[in-house]
Design a protein around this motif. Structure first.
Motif, short mmCIF file in Angstrom:
data_model
loop_
_atom_site.label_atom_id
_atom_site.label_comp_id
_atom_site.label_asym_id
_atom_site.label_seq_id
_atom_site.Cartn_x
_atom_site.Cartn_y
_atom_site.Cartn_z
N THR A 181 17.52 -28.80 27.25
CA THR A 181 16.16 -28.57 26.78
C THR A 181 15.53 -27.48 27.63
O THR A 181 16.14 -26.97 28.58
N ASP A 504 11.23 -27.61 21.82
CA ASP A 504 11.54 -26.64 22.87
C ASP A 504 11.05 -25.25 22.50
O ASP A 504 10.56 -24.51 23.36
N PRO A 520 16.81 -22.90 24.24
CA PRO A 520 15.97 -22.60 25.39
C PRO A 520 16.18 -21.16 25.88
O PRO A 520 17.27 -20.60 25.75
#
Length: 965
Positions: A181, A504, A520
């Motif tokens: 994440t 995210d 990410p």
């Protein structure tokens, strides 16, 4: 007695989810009925904290008159942390039937508030164990428990990746937890039910901690990104006794640390494992930990970023055995798994202590038959194993994954006599998504393409939607995700997957609304059209598939911010003609030594500007924001007008002659009327004139066949699909591909490679053609204008004429299984449909006439479940309720096609009745005997000039006669 049942209860897309962090979880269920046309008229839902306590419910809706059966939000009293809730449902239908109660299902909450965490982040004491060591950390805690253990849960996470053990046994088969994440903003924790692993008396917990995405060095060579310098673990065990008391054991300074047999592991480069370093029994209570070192509190790590697990976990979902072992011309011993896959190899061996076995993973062989590593760039994809000795050993890497079909093996005992296939197995790893989609047709090559699409998704949906799974990249590219998301959600249940990834994306979005290239974000960089638009397209697509208004609401501000970012670029408010863009990435019309296609980036950017503005308008309407809907609706019209003024000539021609320019104008509804017809005609001419080959890249390809089919050129789209020579989807299939390639010619016809620097053989973007296969070839589509999530289904098979004679698709929606199948045999057509209860469908039957249409062998008028039937010039449109149907009819469109397209002549002529009608209207075609057995080629040769002169009136007269037969 007829039966109505409630089955398939889910909470937040999952069956009996453990440790969720949602305060108002959404519940869904399926209806099963033995009657066609079943609709839910009402429901009653009961929630309790005791499985046997439904007589004392926490929440009882009572009878609610509603057809809602998906995404029903819990609206009872406030949920408590670490608590299991049981629920059951009963329904009433439109036939006056009341179902029995469903079987009970449950969900269990995790630590709902940050204040629930009392454990400490821990890592080995730096003065005792080098925090920069490449070896994995082992962390353990010994503790005592009393009698009467009723339940036990561990809540755990890591800065790094970890495996959890309790009393010598692994607590779960989850891999690479806690997943990847945006760690600085969001870090998932996992919940484990360890009740059966604990015992009264002495117990122990063990954690293996490695770098994972957190410290592996993600990104490109020279720009490797790490989130932090120090690995750390956080763990909290809650034990509940039968007398109601609780014990809590958390990670703290009482834990002990050591290093383990994993001597090195990273995402890109693989793992080194020395079995001689294993500490037998290290996670058991009786283990001698006197030589172990103290721990210290992990510095700089926050609790504020902790969230309960949102995505489904990564697991081994399939095991493949190698199909062959051989020695290459270069002398290497190689295993062939038979499938390009992502995961790891598990092997067994009996070897002396210290024996070193090396596995090197690659996707393809070169034209000389040698294993090829060039496209991996710096990524090593290598596993080294040092045997412990003393008997049979089994090993698979713990904290990495590889993309491969072929495995070079070094050092395996006796390999000079051939590698033993039964000693090796490929373990397929990806996010554990439930399969949802099926497709098959009469062309085996297309069926292989479909398998390649699904394997490409499985390979790259490993916690994030990566672009490729093998080289030094494996990043969540936004552009790839948005062009593929509809195909992805048809293939697999992806609600949790994209919920997590979009959260995210929102967290990583820049203050000005720009969106990073990858999520990410470990690369940085500015925003690009078609890539940043993932912020808008992806949540909207999830809403369309699942009626997920909660996610749409959560992402709505992010969606608006992206459109606001575009609007702020440059001096022209309604054009986006500034900044860097990837353009039509890897399009074949690119200039030499460029990856960006010939379509002007400003055209692409402005087209996406309009598309995203329109989606935000539609999202605002869904969310009841009428003023904002008007605002974005006006913006859409202004951008559309600016696009027209800038990129379309006064005579209605697209200023850019590329296929992609025409495709986007059509796909995003940026042209209308005569201009639209001209743009579609010219696109068709571009494809036909290029011998049914495409030149599109990442932007144009996903919409290309849709633009053709929706404009009346479906036959061209089918011919384009079936093009086996380069460039086209079946070229890679003809070259033996088992996944989708990054380039149309990743392997050239002579066996050479496109390049070393950017050449993935497992890159799902061009697999977006799957969406067209399902929606247009098979004809299985939703009608989101009526209701999302396939509440109202649109079935409209577009028959592939003599190129495809059958196709079928199925999709497991939140309402149940939807299926459509069609087959053309001569002039006869069969169409079968399966509609789940509590939904309706429109079914468009091309070439059908009401008078001759049959359902299950009987007259249409007598068919239960058919709610409406309307005949048009070229089809019959039915409205049908739930149930299974089988329609058969003679295809009048087939005969029209004979005269307009000059195909399928032999089938028509071999039908005596049809031939008699043709003789009546065009007797000059039948001057000789034996016309019934005339071959198509002969017929064409005799009538080539005459056929083109047949008027539309003659064709209509023929069809009228045929319809009366």
């Amino acid at each position: 007695m007829s039966e109505l049942k409630v089955t398939g209860l889910t909470c937040e897309y999952q069956v009996n989810p453990l440790g969720i962090g949602v305060h108002q979880p959404r519940l869904s269920w399926l209806l099963q009925s033995d009657r066609r046309g079943t609709m839910q008229k009402g429901y009653r839902l009961v929630v309790t904290v005791r499985e046997d306590g439904f007589s004392e419910p926490l929440w009882d809706t009572g009878y609610v008159e509603s057809n809602t059966s998906i995404q029903l939000a819990y609206a009872g009293g406030a949920l408590q942390p670490r608590t299991r809730y049981h629920y059951r449902v009963k329904v009433w239908d439109n036939f006056g039937r009341e179902s029995a109660w469903s079987e009970a299902a449950w969900w269990e909450t995790g630590l709902l508030e940050i204040s629930e965490w009392t454990a400490q982040w821990i890592t080995p004491q730096a003065s005792e164990i080098d925090p920069q060591t490449e070896a994995s950390f082992l962390l353990r805690k010994r503790f005592q428990l009393g009698d009467g253990i009723a339940s036990a849960r561990i809540y755990a996470t890591a800065a790094g990746v970890y495996e959890l053990y309790v009393n010598g046994k692994q607590a779960s088969d989850m891999l690479l937890a806690p997943g990847w994440t945006s760690y600085h903003h969001r870090l998932q924790y996992q919940t484990y039910d360890v009740t059966t692993l604990l015992q009264a008396g002495g117990n122990a917990i063990g954690v293996v901690l490695a770098d994972g995405w957190y410290r592996s060095g993600m990104g490109f060579e020279g720009k490797n990104f790490t989130y932090g310098e120090h690995r750390a673990a956080l763990l909290q065990l809650h034990v509940r006794y039968t007398d109601g008391t609780e014990a809590v054991i958390g990670s703290d300074l009482s834990w002990k640390a050591s290093t383990g047999a994993v001597r090195y592991s990273t995402i890109y480069h693989g793992e080194i494992y020395d079995a001689r370093e294993e500490q037998e029994g290290w996670s058991e209570a009786t283990f001698d930990e006197s030589a172990w070192k103290p721990v210290q509190v992990g510095a700089g790590l926050s609790y504020d970023v902790l969230v309960a697990q949102e995505n489904a976990p990564t697991r081994v979902t399939q095991t493949l055995r190698p199909i062959a072992a051989f020695v290459t011309p270069a002398g290497d011993h190689v295993l062939d798994m038979g499938q390009n896959m992502v995961g790891r190899v598990r092997f067994t061996v009996d070897a002396p202590a210290g024996t070193r076995i090396v596995l090197k993973h690659a996707e393809v062989l070169d034209k000389n038959g040698n294993i090829y590593f060039g496209n991996l760039r710096p990524a090593k994809q290598k596993v080294e194993y040092m045997a412990k000795g003393g008997g049979s050993e089994s090993y698979a890497p713990h904290f990495t994954f590889m993309g491969f079909r072929y495995v070079l093996v070094e050092g395996y005992p006796g390999q000079e006599n051939g590698l033993p296939l039964n000693a090796f197995a490929g373990e397929v790893m990806h996010t554990e998504m439930e399969p949802a989609g099926e497709f098959e047709c009469s062309d085996a090559r297309v069926n292989q393409l479909q398998r390649n699409i699904q394997w490409g998704q499985r390979s790259n949906f490993l916690d994030v939607p990566t672009d490729c799974p093998q080289r030094d990249e494996r990043l969540g590219w936004t552009g790839d995700a948005q062009v593929f998301i509809s195909t992805a959600l048809f293939n697999y249940q992806g609600g949790p997957f994209f919920t997590k990834w979009l959260h995210d994306l929102k967290a990583e979005q820049h203050a000005d609304g720009g969106v990073p290239f990858v999520i990410p974000d470990v690369v940085g960089g500015s925003s690009s059209a078609a890539w940043g638009d993932a912020a808008v397209i992806c949540p909207w697509t999830v809403y369309q598939y699942y009626d997920d208004t909660r996610l749409l609401s959560e992402q709505y501000e992010s969606m608006k911010q992206w459109v606001g970012y575009i609007r702020a670029q440059g001096e022209q408010e309604f054009l986006w003609n500034t900044g860097f863009h990837f353009g039509d990435w890897l399009a074949l019309d690119a200039k030499e030594n460029s990856y960006i296609g010939a379509t002007p980036t400003a055209l692409i950017a402005t087209a996406y500007y309009a598309y995203s503005a329109r989606i935000v308008r539609d999202a605002a309407l869904v969310l009841g924001k009428e003023d904002e809907a008007r605002h974005y609706g006006e913006l859409y019209e202004q951008v559309k007008l600016a696009f027209h003024d800038e990129f379309i000539t006064k005579n209605g021609r697209i200023a850019s002659p590329t296929q992609t320019a025409h495709v986007l104008a059509l796909a995003f509804d940026l042209v209308e009327g005569d201009v639209k017809e001209r743009v579609a005609r010219e696109l068709n001419e571009q494809i036909v004139g290029n011998d049914y080959h495409l030149t599109t890249g990442f932007v144009g390809t996903p919409y290309l066949c849709f633009a053709l089919s929706n404009s009346g050129y479906h036959d061209t789209a089918v011919k384009l699909l079936l093009q086996e020579s380069y460039p086209g989807w079946l070229y890679s299939v003809s070259q033996g591909a088992t996944t989708i390639w990054e380039h149309w010619d990743s392997i050239k016809a002579d066996g050479s490679f496109w390049s070393d620097d950017m050449n993935s053989f497992n890159h799902y973007a061009y697999g977006a053609i799957g969406d067209w296969l399902y929606r247009k070839v098979a004809g299985l589509n939703m009608d989101p204008s009526a209701a999302p999530a396939y509440k109202h289904i649109h079935l409209e098979p577009l028959f592939g004429l003599d190129k495809l004679t059958s196709a079928q698709a199925a999709h497991r929606s939140l309402y149940g299984r939807i299926a459509v199948a069609w087959r053309v045999e001569g002039e006869h057509i069969e169409v079968a449909a399966e509609i789940p209860a509590n939904t309706t469908a429109n079914l468009v039957l091309k070439g059908a006439a009401l008078q001759k249409l049959q359902e299950s062998g009987g007259a249409l008028a007598e068919a239960e479940g058919v709610q409406a039937a309307v005949e048009t010039d070229h089809s019959v449109r039915l409205t049908i309720g739930s149930g299974s149907y089988s329609f058969t009819y003679a295809n009048k469109e087939l005969f029209r096609h004979v005269f307009t397209e000059n195909t399928r002549v032999d089938e028509v002529l071999n039908d005596e009745t049809a031939a008699a009608v043709l003789r009546k209207h065009i007797p000059q075609f039948f001057s000789g005997a034996g016309f019934h057995f005339m071959k198509k080629s002969t017929f064409k040769q005799l009538t080539e000039n005459t056929m083109a002169g047949i008027s539309r009136g003659q064709v209509d007269a023929i069809l009228e006669d045929l319809a009366r037969l």
